[in-house]
Design an enzyme around this catalytic site. Structure first.
Site, PDB file in Angstrom:
ATOM      1  N   TYR A 127       0.830  -1.204   0.000  1.00 42.17           N
ATOM      2  CA  TYR A 127       0.000   0.000   0.000  1.00 42.17           C
ATOM      3  C   TYR A 127       0.864   1.253   0.000  1.00 42.17           C
ATOM      4  O   TYR A 127       2.095   1.189   0.171  1.00 42.17           O
ATOM      5  CB  TYR A 127      -0.952   0.001   1.202  1.00 42.17           C
ATOM      6  CG  TYR A 127      -0.305   0.338   2.538  1.00 42.17           C
ATOM      7  CD1 TYR A 127       0.519  -0.571   3.187  1.00 42.17           C
ATOM      8  CD2 TYR A 127      -0.503   1.572   3.142  1.00 42.17           C
ATOM      9  CE1 TYR A 127       1.116  -0.260   4.410  1.00 42.17           C
ATOM     10  CE2 TYR A 127       0.076   1.891   4.361  1.00 42.17           C
ATOM     11  CZ  TYR A 127       0.885   0.971   4.984  1.00 42.17           C
ATOM     12  OH  TYR A 127       1.468   1.278   6.186  1.00 42.17           O
ATOM     13  N   ARG A 174      -7.994 -20.240  -1.483  1.00 42.30           N
ATOM     14  CA  ARG A 174      -6.942 -19.957  -0.501  1.00 42.30           C
ATOM     15  C   ARG A 174      -5.826 -21.000  -0.477  1.00 42.30           C
ATOM     16  O   ARG A 174      -5.991 -22.088   0.054  1.00 42.30           O
ATOM     17  CB  ARG A 174      -7.555 -19.827   0.890  1.00 42.30           C
ATOM     18  CG  ARG A 174      -6.550 -19.367   1.942  1.00 42.30           C
ATOM     19  CD  ARG A 174      -7.194 -19.251   3.316  1.00 42.30           C
ATOM     20  NE  ARG A 174      -6.207 -18.878   4.317  1.00 42.30           N
ATOM     21  CZ  ARG A 174      -5.364 -19.731   4.905  1.00 42.30           C
ATOM     22  NH1 ARG A 174      -5.388 -21.002   4.572  1.00 42.30           N
ATOM     23  NH2 ARG A 174      -4.483 -19.302   5.795  1.00 42.30           N
ATOM     24  N   ARG A 228       8.307   4.220  -4.932  1.00 41.72           N
ATOM     25  CA  ARG A 228       8.321   3.235  -3.833  1.00 41.72           C
ATOM     26  C   ARG A 228       7.273   2.148  -4.073  1.00 41.72           C
ATOM     27  O   ARG A 228       7.516   0.971  -3.781  1.00 41.72           O
ATOM     28  CB  ARG A 228       8.080   3.920  -2.491  1.00 41.72           C
ATOM     29  CG  ARG A 228       8.156   2.924  -1.338  1.00 41.72           C
ATOM     30  CD  ARG A 228       8.086   3.594   0.015  1.00 41.72           C
ATOM     31  NE  ARG A 228       6.804   4.248   0.213  1.00 41.72           N
ATOM     32  CZ  ARG A 228       6.529   5.028   1.251  1.00 41.72           C
ATOM     33  NH1 ARG A 228       7.451   5.270   2.171  1.00 41.72           N
ATOM     34  NH2 ARG A 228       5.345   5.585   1.374  1.00 41.72           N
ATOM     35  N   LEU A 287      11.077   1.197   7.075  1.00 44.09           N
ATOM     36  CA  LEU A 287      10.511   1.629   5.803  1.00 44.09           C
ATOM     37  C   LEU A 287      11.252   2.889   5.339  1.00 44.09           C
ATOM     38  O   LEU A 287      11.467   3.803   6.139  1.00 44.09           O
ATOM     39  CB  LEU A 287       9.022   1.950   5.971  1.00 44.09           C
ATOM     40  CG  LEU A 287       8.355   2.379   4.667  1.00 44.09           C
ATOM     41  CD1 LEU A 287       8.131   1.182   3.758  1.00 44.09           C
ATOM     42  CD2 LEU A 287       7.038   3.085   4.928  1.00 44.09           C
ATOM     43  N   GLU A 311      12.275   2.777  14.144  1.00 45.96           N
ATOM     44  CA  GLU A 311      11.327   3.754  13.589  1.00 45.96           C
ATOM     45  C   GLU A 311      10.075   3.772  14.439  1.00 45.96           C
ATOM     46  O   GLU A 311       9.927   2.965  15.361  1.00 45.96           O
ATOM     47  CB  GLU A 311      11.001   3.431  12.127  1.00 45.96           C
ATOM     48  CG  GLU A 311      10.328   2.085  11.924  1.00 45.96           C
ATOM     49  CD  GLU A 311      10.010   1.792  10.461  1.00 45.96           C
ATOM     50  OE1 GLU A 311       9.820   2.722   9.665  1.00 45.96           O
ATOM     51  OE2 GLU A 311       9.932   0.594  10.123  1.00 45.96           O
ATOM     52  N   LYS A 348       6.431  -1.902   1.843  1.00 44.43           N
ATOM     53  CA  LYS A 348       5.255  -1.267   2.469  1.00 44.43           C
ATOM     54  C   LYS A 348       4.081  -2.244   2.378  1.00 44.43           C
ATOM     55  O   LYS A 348       3.143  -2.076   1.601  1.00 44.43           O
ATOM     56  CB  LYS A 348       4.949   0.089   1.823  1.00 44.43           C
ATOM     57  CG  LYS A 348       4.156   0.988   2.762  1.00 44.43           C
ATOM     58  CD  LYS A 348       4.245   2.427   2.377  1.00 44.43           C
ATOM     59  CE  LYS A 348       3.253   3.311   3.119  1.00 44.43           C
ATOM     60  NZ  LYS A 348       3.310   3.288   4.572  1.00 44.43           N
TER      61      LYS A 348
HETATM   62  N1  PDD Z   1       2.910   5.043   7.346  1.00 45.69           N
HETATM   63  N2  PDD Z   1       7.629   3.816   8.785  1.00 45.69           N
HETATM   64  C1  PDD Z   1       6.485   3.112   8.842  1.00 45.69           C
HETATM   65  C2  PDD Z   1       6.489   1.802   9.520  1.00 45.69           C
HETATM   66  C3  PDD Z   1       5.310   3.633   8.257  1.00 45.69           C
HETATM   67  O1  PDD Z   1       4.179   2.928   8.297  1.00 45.69           O
HETATM   68  C4  PDD Z   1       5.358   4.912   7.645  1.00 45.69           C
HETATM   69  C5  PDD Z   1       4.157   5.537   6.992  1.00 45.69           C
HETATM   70  C6  PDD Z   1       6.572   5.624   7.629  1.00 45.69           C
HETATM   71  C7  PDD Z   1       6.705   6.985   6.989  1.00 45.69           C
HETATM   72  O2  PDD Z   1       6.662   6.876   5.590  1.00 45.69           O
HETATM   73  P1  PDD Z   1       6.182   8.080   4.662  1.00 45.69           P
HETATM   74  O3  PDD Z   1       6.995   9.286   5.020  1.00 45.69           O
HETATM   75  O4  PDD Z   1       6.466   7.625   3.291  1.00 45.69           O
HETATM   76  O5  PDD Z   1       4.720   8.277   4.949  1.00 45.69           O
HETATM   77  C8  PDD Z   1       7.684   5.031   8.200  1.00 45.69           C
HETATM   78  C9  PDD Z   1       1.718   5.525   6.704  1.00 45.69           C
HETATM   79  C10 PDD Z   1       1.538   7.001   6.788  1.00 45.69           C
HETATM   80  C11 PDD Z   1       0.543   4.715   7.212  1.00 45.69           C
HETATM   81  O6  PDD Z   1       0.697   3.512   7.305  1.00 45.69           O
HETATM   82  O7  PDD Z   1      -0.528   5.282   7.466  1.00 45.69           O
END
Ligand code: PDD
Length: 300
Positions: A34, A101, A53, A205, A181, A148
């Site tokens: 996503y 499945r 990405r 990420l 993170e 992601k």
């Molecule tokens: N999440 N690290 C993780 C684990 C994340 O889920 C996200 C973003 C980030 C920051 O990535 P970016 O700057 O590209 O948004 C880092 C999104 C916002 C979410 O899952 O809602």
């Protein structure tokens, strides 16, 4: 339009009209990826970075041709325009589609491709300058956090735990005590004037906001080191020359004023954080065709 609209496998629909199969592999197996993209004044922020990405995530789960019939660089701006969305976000998801499945890939997958818009309020200056608090947790996620993936159960559980502990965000910690993170954000420390953040590897990420924070720091001549740090290093300097902040598409940058109940920098956002944030807010306003917002960082 109320700012909400869905693109599902080639069709534009009202969000509540969208249906996916119960045997969709995204739903049953978390076999999908996503993106979340900020929309400001009807413009998709850093769209090219998000699409790059997206391609990397798809290639990593061997779904590289899923978007052959979906030109997202064209569809997403169209979706935002049709939705009449001003400020908000786009959620985009691609799964390996529905099939009986089984764990291995279906012989001929037909991916589910969807994106939808949602209006959203962005953090107010009063919230930003108050700062947020973090709740450190053991990182129980899998070994490919660079993808992601829609497998977010670990993040769901720790973000709930953080909320119940009265913190705003969870902070994933490695077994060796280094900071990885946030639950859904990247994090940075400013230690002795140097902006530090975990290097890009399989443990975090590669955030798009992270990328732009680093670019802005370079532009402002603020030293940057992509090298992991411990909470001990933060605590040792916590009272003095130390800052901490988070970064994500939905919140931009947020100063962190306490971690695990221990105040950072006396519980006040630091000047390096605010300088970077002012620059980011100016960049975002320019992207959105808006006037530069008033600076958060007052005169020294
Ligand atoms: N999440 N690290 C993780 C684990 C994340 O889920 C996200 C973003 C980030 C920051 O990535 P970016 O700057 O590209 O948004 C880092 C999104 C916002 C979410 O899952 O809602």
């Amino acid at each position: 339009m109320n700012g909400e609209l869905l693109y599902l496998n080639g069709e534009f629909l009202e969000l509540r009209e969208g249906r996916v199969h119960v045997e969709d592999r995204g739903f049953q197996l978390g076999d999908g990826i996503y993106e979340v993209i900020k929309v400001m004044n009807g413009r998709l922020v850093w769209l090219d970075d998000h699409l790059a990405r997206l391609d990397r995530s798809l290639a990593a789960i061997r779904l590289g041709d899923a978007l052959e019939d979906h030109d997202m660089g064209r569809i997403l701006p169209d979706l935002v325009a049709r939705a009449g969305l001003g400020d908000g976000s786009v959620y985009l998801q691609v799964t390996r589609g529905d099939a009986p499945r089984e764990f291995p890939f279906p012989a001929a997958p037909h991916p589910t491709v969807l994106a939808y818009t949602r209006p959203r309020d962005f953090p107010l200056p009063s919230f930003i300058t108050t700062g947020i608090t973090l709740h450190p947790v053991e990182d129980l996620r899998w070994g490919r956090c660079d993808i992601k993936s829609t497998n977010l159960l670990a993040a769901v559980l720790v973000k709930q735990e953080a909320q119940e502990a009265g913190a705003w965000e969870a902070l994933f910690m490695a077994p060796d005590g280094t900071v990885r993170e946030g639950g859904s954000s990247n994090v940075f420390a400013v230690l002795g004037g140097v902006v530090r953040t975990h290097p890009l590897d399989r443990h975090i990420l590669g955030g798009i906001t992270r990328l732009h924070v680093l670019e802005i720091a370079h532009r402002l001549g603020i030293p940057v080191e992509e090298r992991a740090f411990t909470l001990e290093e933060v605590r040792q300097t916590a009272a003095g020359d130390c800052e901490f902040f988070s970064a994500s598409s939905t919140t931009d940058m947020l100063p962190v004023v306490a971690i695990g109940g221990v105040a950072v920098r006396g519980g006040r956002p630091g000047p390096v954080t605010l300088r970077l944030l002012d620059e980011m807010r100016a960049e975002l306003a320019a992207l959105a065709g808006r006037e530069k917002p008033p600076a958060l960082l007052g005169p020294p």
